[in-house]
Structures are given as structure tokens and as C-alpha cells.
Write a protein that holds these residues in place. Structure first.
Motif, PDB file in Angstrom:
ATOM      1  N   SER A   1      67.591  74.647 -28.473  1.00  0.00           N
ATOM      2  CA  SER A   1      67.660  74.834 -27.032  1.00  0.00           C
ATOM      3  C   SER A   1      67.097  73.602 -26.333  1.00  0.00           C
TER       4      SER A   1
ATOM      5  N   ALA B   1      64.951  76.412 -20.973  1.00  0.00           N
ATOM      6  CA  ALA B   1      66.085  77.316 -21.147  1.00  0.00           C
ATOM      7  C   ALA B   1      65.621  78.650 -21.718  1.00  0.00           C
TER       8      ALA B   1
ATOM      9  N   MET C   1      67.997  80.880 -26.975  1.00  0.00           N
ATOM     10  CA  MET C   1      69.023  79.891 -27.293  1.00  0.00           C
ATOM     11  C   MET C   1      68.718  79.140 -28.581  1.00  0.00           C
ATOM     12  N   ASP C   2      67.476  79.176 -29.048  1.00  0.00           N
ATOM     13  CA  ASP C   2      67.157  78.617 -30.359  1.00  0.00           C
ATOM     14  C   ASP C   2      67.610  79.609 -31.415  1.00  0.00           C
TER      15      ASP C   2
ATOM     16  N   ASN D   1      66.805  84.528 -34.126  1.00  0.00           N
ATOM     17  CA  ASN D   1      65.947  83.674 -33.311  1.00  0.00           C
ATOM     18  C   ASN D   1      64.717  83.342 -34.151  1.00  0.00           C
TER      19      ASN D   1
ATOM     20  N   THR E   1      59.598  78.499 -24.177  1.00  0.00           N
ATOM     21  CA  THR E   1      60.807  77.840 -23.689  1.00  0.00           C
ATOM     22  C   THR E   1      60.781  76.333 -23.909  1.00  0.00           C
TER      23      THR E   1
ATOM     24  N   HIS F   1      61.086  74.118 -29.867  1.00  0.00           N
ATOM     25  CA  HIS F   1      62.478  74.124 -30.312  1.00  0.00           C
ATOM     26  C   HIS F   1      62.603  73.831 -31.804  1.00  0.00           C
TER      27      HIS F   1
END
Length: 204
Positions: A79, A83, A87-88, A111, A131, A134
Motif C-alpha cells: 500500500s 491508504a 491494501m497491504d 492482510n 496506514t 507496508h
């Protein structure tokens, strides 16, 4: 990037805004990437299958690892800062023919940065803002019982490699953090951690 044990094939992930592929390149001289030639579109793995437990397509992809039998591919989606933390992702695809990435199909994804998997490491420490932490690199042991992930913590000092155990070999949904293991890194963006099979060269 992944170099096959046969030493004449290079595999890498290509990114774009709307799709991702694992492309295959052949090397006419073993380990000499200047001799590479693209194997062609028919030989690539198309990752855009709208798969995933969180509905996250495999875009902005990073490092990959292939099992020693050539039948399982693992790769990460990274990610960006700020974000949605979901998304990771860590993905597993299987191949119906060993090392033939054109035969790939989606199996599962998770995740890797949930609290259960990210917190409690005495070797690396706990990440700060979820957030801004990553996943970037992946490697798996030959037995499929250990997986190693590199993380970049943009909000703190917990860049590092974390170790996870898989209670069912190669099944990433059975991952658990090995809290006493891992390596803290001073710099971020370590993308590829696997040594070549014949020497001590490491690729980043």
C-alpha cells in the motif's frame, strides 16, 4: 524478482495502474541478466482476477517467492502512506505446471499487517501507524512451514524482517508471528532477501 534454480530463467512482477503480471524472461547466460529476452505475453501470469478476501486486486505488487517444487507462488501488494491498511496483502497463486507461470491461478490472500500478525515482536518491535507500515518482501522455506516478510515503517523505526510459522504448510491463512525471531533493519526498502543457490549473492 525470482531467479529459478535452473539459472536460466528470471521471473519478475510488472506493475501498472490497472493490472499486474508476472512476466518471464529467459537468460542465455546463467545469472547474467544482460542476456535476458522476454518470453512473451503467452508465458506470463495475469494477476487481475478480482480475487481476494478483501476484494483487493493484486496491483502495486512487490516481491515474489516460488516454492522449491515450482508449484506455488507468493507475492506481496504494497500500500501507500495514508491508504486503507487493508491494501497491504500477501497472495498465494498455484501453478498447474511447475515453474510455468502462464498456468497460474489464485488460491488465497491475507492482510499481513493485522494486529495479530504485526504486534508483539521482541526482535523487531511494534509498528506505529498501521496506514504507514507496508509489506515489501517475501520468502518461504522449502518445507512451507516458515515465511519471512520485510516491512517498511514510514512512521517509526521498526523496519525489519519478521518470521511467521504456518501450521499448515504453504497455507498463508494459518500464519502466526514468531515473536522472538526477526531482524531489525536500519534502512527501508529491502525487497528481495533470497540468496542464489550456488553462492552468497543477495538481490535487492
Amino acid at each position: 524478482l525470482h531467479l529459478s534454480l535452473r539459472r536460466q530463467r528470471q521471473m519478475c512482477i510488472r506493475d501498472s495502474a490497472n493490472f499486474g503480471y508476472i512476466n518471464e524472461y529467459n537468460l542465455s547466460t546463467p545469472y547474467d541478466i544482460s542476456t535476458h529476452t522476454y518470453a512473451g505475453d503467452d508465458e506470463r501470469c495475469d494477476l487481475d482476477v478480482e480475487a481476494g478476501a478483501a476484494g483487493v486486486d493484486p496491483k502495486t505488487t512487490g516481491d515474489l517467492a516460488i516454492s522449491t517444487d515450482g508449484l506455488k507462488v507468493f507475492f506481496v501488494r504494497r500500500s501507500t502512506n495514508g491508504a486503507n491498511p487493508d491494501m497491504d496483502r500477501l497472495y498465494r497463486y498455484d501453478l498447474t505446471t511447475p515453474y510455468d507461470i502462464s498456468t497460474c491461478f489464485y488460491v488465497e490472500d491475507i492482510n499481513p499487517d493485522t494486529d495479530a500478525l504485526a504486534l508483539g515482536s521482541t526482535a523487531v518491535g511494534d509498528r506505529g501507524d498501521v496506514t504507514r507500515n507496508h509489506v515489501q518482501g517475501v520468502e518461504i522455506n522449502p518445507a512451507g512451514t516458515k515465511i519471512f516478510l520485510t516491512f517498511n515503517d514510514a512512521s517509526g523505526t521498526t523496519d525489519g524482517i519478521k518470521e511467521f510459522s504456518l501450521s499448515t504448510p504453504f497455507d498463508i491463512t494459518t500464519m502466526s508471528l514468531v515473536k522472538s525471531a526477526g531482524i531489525s533493519l536500519e534502512t527501508a526498502c529491502l525487497l528481495y532477501t533470497s540468496p542464489s543457490p550456488r553462492d552468497r549473492t543477495r538481490y535487492r
